[in-house]
Design an enzyme around this catalytic site. Sequence first.
Site, PDB file in Angstrom:
ATOM      1  N   ASP A  47       0.858  -1.189   0.000  1.00 56.40           N
ATOM      2  CA  ASP A  47       0.000   0.000   0.000  1.00 56.40           C
ATOM      3  C   ASP A  47       0.890   1.235   0.000  1.00 56.40           C
ATOM      4  O   ASP A  47       1.990   1.212   0.578  1.00 56.40           O
ATOM      5  CB  ASP A  47      -0.906   0.004   1.237  1.00 56.40           C
ATOM      6  CG  ASP A  47      -2.156   0.842   1.049  1.00 56.40           C
ATOM      7  OD1 ASP A  47      -3.255   0.279   0.973  1.00 56.40           O
ATOM      8  OD2 ASP A  47      -2.026   2.079   0.949  1.00 56.40           O
ATOM      9  N   SER A  88     -17.131   1.581   2.475  1.00 59.41           N
ATOM     10  CA  SER A  88     -15.692   1.717   2.675  1.00 59.41           C
ATOM     11  C   SER A  88     -15.368   3.202   2.849  1.00 59.41           C
ATOM     12  O   SER A  88     -16.223   4.061   2.590  1.00 59.41           O
ATOM     13  CB  SER A  88     -14.933   1.167   1.457  1.00 59.41           C
ATOM     14  OG  SER A  88     -15.109   2.026   0.342  1.00 59.41           O
ATOM     15  N   ASP A 124       3.948   1.326  -4.704  1.00 59.13           N
ATOM     16  CA  ASP A 124       3.259   2.124  -5.709  1.00 59.13           C
ATOM     17  C   ASP A 124       3.001   1.212  -6.903  1.00 59.13           C
ATOM     18  O   ASP A 124       3.934   0.845  -7.625  1.00 59.13           O
ATOM     19  CB  ASP A 124       4.132   3.314  -6.115  1.00 59.13           C
ATOM     20  CG  ASP A 124       3.514   4.151  -7.237  1.00 59.13           C
ATOM     21  OD1 ASP A 124       2.422   3.791  -7.726  1.00 59.13           O
ATOM     22  OD2 ASP A 124       4.139   5.147  -7.628  1.00 59.13           O
ATOM     23  N   VAL A 125       1.757   0.808  -7.106  1.00 53.26           N
ATOM     24  CA  VAL A 125       1.457  -0.197  -8.134  1.00 53.26           C
ATOM     25  C   VAL A 125       1.672   0.311  -9.552  1.00 53.26           C
ATOM     26  O   VAL A 125       1.702  -0.481 -10.493  1.00 53.26           O
ATOM     27  CB  VAL A 125       0.024  -0.753  -7.994  1.00 53.26           C
ATOM     28  CG1 VAL A 125      -0.143  -1.479  -6.670  1.00 53.26           C
ATOM     29  CG2 VAL A 125      -1.019   0.336  -8.175  1.00 53.26           C
ATOM     30  N   SER A 127     -15.025  -3.273 -10.955  1.00 54.32           N
ATOM     31  CA  SER A 127     -16.117  -2.529 -10.334  1.00 54.32           C
ATOM     32  C   SER A 127     -17.338  -2.589 -11.236  1.00 54.32           C
ATOM     33  O   SER A 127     -17.215  -2.760 -12.461  1.00 54.32           O
ATOM     34  CB  SER A 127     -15.723  -1.055 -10.135  1.00 54.32           C
ATOM     35  OG  SER A 127     -16.849  -0.261  -9.798  1.00 54.32           O
ATOM     36  N   TYR A 167     -12.443   6.197 -14.257  1.00 49.25           N
ATOM     37  CA  TYR A 167     -12.618   5.013 -13.405  1.00 49.25           C
ATOM     38  C   TYR A 167     -13.356   3.896 -14.155  1.00 49.25           C
ATOM     39  O   TYR A 167     -12.956   2.731 -14.112  1.00 49.25           O
ATOM     40  CB  TYR A 167     -13.391   5.429 -12.154  1.00 49.25           C
ATOM     41  CG  TYR A 167     -13.544   4.377 -11.088  1.00 49.25           C
ATOM     42  CD1 TYR A 167     -12.504   4.116 -10.198  1.00 49.25           C
ATOM     43  CD2 TYR A 167     -14.735   3.682 -10.942  1.00 49.25           C
ATOM     44  CE1 TYR A 167     -12.655   3.171  -9.190  1.00 49.25           C
ATOM     45  CE2 TYR A 167     -14.901   2.738  -9.946  1.00 49.25           C
ATOM     46  CZ  TYR A 167     -13.847   2.487  -9.072  1.00 49.25           C
ATOM     47  OH  TYR A 167     -14.015   1.539  -8.076  1.00 49.25           O
ATOM     48  N   LYS A 226     -11.783   0.241 -15.001  1.00 55.50           N
ATOM     49  CA  LYS A 226     -12.397  -0.974 -14.457  1.00 55.50           C
ATOM     50  C   LYS A 226     -12.915  -1.895 -15.561  1.00 55.50           C
ATOM     51  O   LYS A 226     -12.888  -3.120 -15.419  1.00 55.50           O
ATOM     52  CB  LYS A 226     -13.525  -0.603 -13.491  1.00 55.50           C
ATOM     53  CG  LYS A 226     -13.036   0.035 -12.191  1.00 55.50           C
ATOM     54  CD  LYS A 226     -12.063  -0.852 -11.450  1.00 55.50           C
ATOM     55  CE  LYS A 226     -11.841  -0.413 -10.011  1.00 55.50           C
ATOM     56  NZ  LYS A 226     -10.867  -1.268  -9.297  1.00 55.50           N
TER      57      LYS A 226
END
Length: 242
Positions: free
Chosen positions: A37, A185, A58-59, A137, A150, A154
Amino acid sequence: MPLLDGRVAVVTGGAQGIGLAIAAAFLREGASVVLGDLNPGTALADLGTDRVRVTRCDVTSGADVEALLATAVTEFGSVDVMVNNAGITRDASMRTMREEDFDQVIAVHLKGTWHGTRHAAAIMREQGRGSIVNISSLSGKVGMAGQTNYSAAKAGIIGLTKAAAKETARFGVRVNAIQPGLIRSPMTTAMPEKVWDQKMAEIPMARAGEPGEVAAVALFLASDLSSYMTGTTLEVTGGRFM
């Protein structure tokens, strides 16, 4: 016997929300877990076991993701499960969205998932086994106003999942995806009340989902219970947009 007894799982975006719930579910079922993370925070203390390692990752950086997976191999001996969960939002209408906000969301979600899938699969194919779970998502299925970045990312994760599943199946590696709907969340509860209420009105089960309910599906896909499933997408939405 626990479903993940003796296995090693890596979870990105694992310090809170859905990622933390997935890590906790995996630990309960016997796995050792490495969390990556950008802001590890209190994740190690929250999980409280010597079968957890937490590292900053850092992905969007392939080197960071490789280092995260190397930690799993060094500390616990393998990578049996990879969950690509890290994500951000930078919502705005298409007319007002800044190019950098589009690029950043695509980089974290789509490129980050590509890094995780690619590097984990390289390890798993040598082992002759492994399960990769990509978190997409519902926005990637139906598209959401104010989320061209986004929704595109996704949706791209679903295509990536199917293509990767076809490439890796013969090596014993399975790649599947989950499309959560409205899940309670820190990211979703921060939205304006009017937006929350509008989304709730679209859910036949008339409630938001909990992170643990997504984690249960991730556990299913990570375990041998789903041994003949690859390239699939499971919706966890309360029936929203069936």
